[in-house]
Design an enzyme around this catalytic site. Structure first.
Site, PDB file in Angstrom:
ATOM      1  N   HIS A 133      -9.885  -3.933  10.757  1.00  0.00           N
ATOM      2  CA  HIS A 133      -9.021  -3.013  10.034  1.00  0.00           C
ATOM      3  C   HIS A 133      -9.618  -2.498   8.731  1.00  0.00           C
ATOM      4  O   HIS A 133     -10.253  -3.264   7.994  1.00  0.00           O
ATOM      5  CB  HIS A 133      -7.684  -3.696   9.737  1.00  0.00           C
ATOM      6  CG  HIS A 133      -7.048  -4.293  10.948  1.00  0.00           C
ATOM      7  ND1 HIS A 133      -7.149  -5.651  11.236  1.00  0.00           N
ATOM      8  CD2 HIS A 133      -6.328  -3.731  11.944  1.00  0.00           C
ATOM      9  CE1 HIS A 133      -6.504  -5.891  12.374  1.00  0.00           C
ATOM     10  NE2 HIS A 133      -6.006  -4.745  12.820  1.00  0.00           N
ATOM     11  N   SER A 180      -1.647  -2.565  15.194  1.00  0.00           N
ATOM     12  CA  SER A 180      -1.843  -3.301  13.942  1.00  0.00           C
ATOM     13  C   SER A 180      -2.187  -2.398  12.768  1.00  0.00           C
ATOM     14  O   SER A 180      -2.010  -2.790  11.617  1.00  0.00           O
ATOM     15  CB  SER A 180      -2.949  -4.350  14.114  1.00  0.00           C
ATOM     16  OG  SER A 180      -4.168  -3.742  14.507  1.00  0.00           O
ATOM     17  N   ASP A 222     -11.101  -6.538   7.314  1.00  0.00           N
ATOM     18  CA  ASP A 222     -11.500  -7.634   8.201  1.00  0.00           C
ATOM     19  C   ASP A 222     -12.309  -7.038   9.347  1.00  0.00           C
ATOM     20  O   ASP A 222     -12.784  -5.906   9.256  1.00  0.00           O
ATOM     21  CB  ASP A 222     -10.275  -8.428   8.686  1.00  0.00           C
ATOM     22  CG  ASP A 222      -9.297  -7.599   9.516  1.00  0.00           C
ATOM     23  OD1 ASP A 222      -9.655  -6.477   9.938  1.00  0.00           O
ATOM     24  OD2 ASP A 222      -8.166  -8.072   9.754  1.00  0.00           O
TER      25      ASP A 222
END
Length: 366
Positions: free
Chosen positions: A326, A33, A323
């Site tokens: 990340h 991600s 978040d």
């Protein structure tokens, strides 16, 4: 007189249809991600997605674009500084052979790991082996388009970026319900993980990858999710030690591979120290918060992902984390610049790089 002109014309045509063979470099990115630019958007059953506001608020039109961030990824920023085009996601429905030869491809997938068994509960995500398989399919497309010899030159002249591993710990080994957590000791799991990564890099080399950039892990125990799950709210020491062990073993493995794989140039990028210092001394780098996410539900923690109901911090440039998992665009820029400095990156061609910073949208009302 006609024969030399025909040869020049042929060279010009080949330069158009096989840009990578004539000196222009494109990237093939493999990752999770932290590098995903939209692949998971197209996985209908996948649970790891960045398809809701306020993801992408500081990128382009401010709408979600598949990046697990408010802005750019580290790979975006490094590529921009090297003068390389941004590779589109493999799952982009408009992707074709011309786009691949012009821009490369990004195979990164949120939740993806080095191991196939990592993050199975996300239902759909591309592990590293799966990403390599997709790359093999991409190679077939290019061979059919320009022929085997030209394709071989194209892929050998490309740049390969590999950045995975954190999910193998956070969403596998450190979860008591997962088999790997009670099958291996800490050091045993690191050894298993690095050996698997070595096999994967060797496979990539057999497929034509000659220049590879492999990135290590940051202080995973300091991401907001790990902090909030701890009893003290501090960084989790064991998790950080696992990252350090992985980095040390990976660095040695890459050094060994560089001397044993023919014509291979493999660079290792490690930003652990600078990220750790950023988290421990945020004001030194111009940040005010390094322990909680900018996008959250306030006291309801962990919210895991950023959602429309989330509240945003007043100044996104002041937060290290976007978040629970990340980094923010601002933190990614600092991390990327440190990697650029340590690895000696420079612009690889004269093509114009994309904008080096996203446009910043105002925070939503409320």
């Amino acid at each position: 007189m006609m024969r030399p002109n025909n040869k020049l014309l042929l060279v010009a045509i080949l330069g158009v249809i096989c840009t990578g063979c004539q000196g222009k470099i494109v990237q093939f990115i493999f990752g999770d991600s932290l590098s995903d630019v939209g692949n998971n958007q197209y996985l209908s059953k996948g649970l790891a997605k960045a398809n809701l506001p306020w993801y992408g608020i500081d990128f382009g039109n401010g709408m979600p674009n598949g990046r697990f961030c408010n802005g750019r990824t580290v790979a975006d920023i490094i590529g921009d500084n090297m003068g390389l085009p941004r590779p589109p996601p493999f799952m982009d429905p408009s992707l074709n052979e011309d786009m691949i030869m012009e821009n490369g491809v990004n195979f990164a997938s949120g939740g993806g790991g080095i191991l196939n068994e990592t993050a199975l509960y996300f239902i759909q995500r591309f592990s590293f082996y799966r990403q390599i398989k997709l790359f093999m399919g991409t190679q077939e497309l290019i061979r059919e388009k320009i022929g085997a010899e030209a394709a071989d030159k194209f892929f050998k002249g490309s740049l390969y970026v590999v950045a995975l591993g954190s999910n193998d710990f956070i969403n596998n080994f450190l979860m008591p319900v997962e088999k790997d957590s009670w099958t291996y000791t800490d050091q045993g799991f690191v050894t298993y993980l690095v050996q698997t990564l070595q096999d994967q890099l060797t496979l990539l080399h057999s497929l034509g990858a000659r220049r590879m950039l492999v990135f290590g892990l940051g202080p995973m125990g300091c991401i907001p999710l790990q902090r909030v799950l701890s009893t003290t709210g501090e960084c989790r020491v064991r998790t950080n030690n696992l990252a350090l062990s992985f980095n040390q073993a990976t660095s040695k493995m890459i050094g060994d591979l560089s001397t044993t794989l023919p014509n291979a140039t493999i660079q290792y990028g490690d930003a652990y120290d600078v990220v750790n210092d950023l988290i421990n001394n945020p004001s030194k780098y111009g940040f005010s918060n390094s322990d909680s996410p900018c996008c959250s539900l306030g006291r309801i923690r962990p919210a895991l992902t950023c959602i429309p109901a989330s509240r945003l911090c007043k100044d996104r440039s002041q937060y290290v984390f976007w978040d629970e998992y990340h980094p923010s665009d601002s933190a990614n820029e600092l991390i990327a610049n440190e990697l650029i400095r340590k690895m000696g990156f420079s612009r690889s061609n004269l093509s114009e790089a994309p904008a080096t910073a996203p446009s910043v949208a105002p925070p939503p009302a409320g």
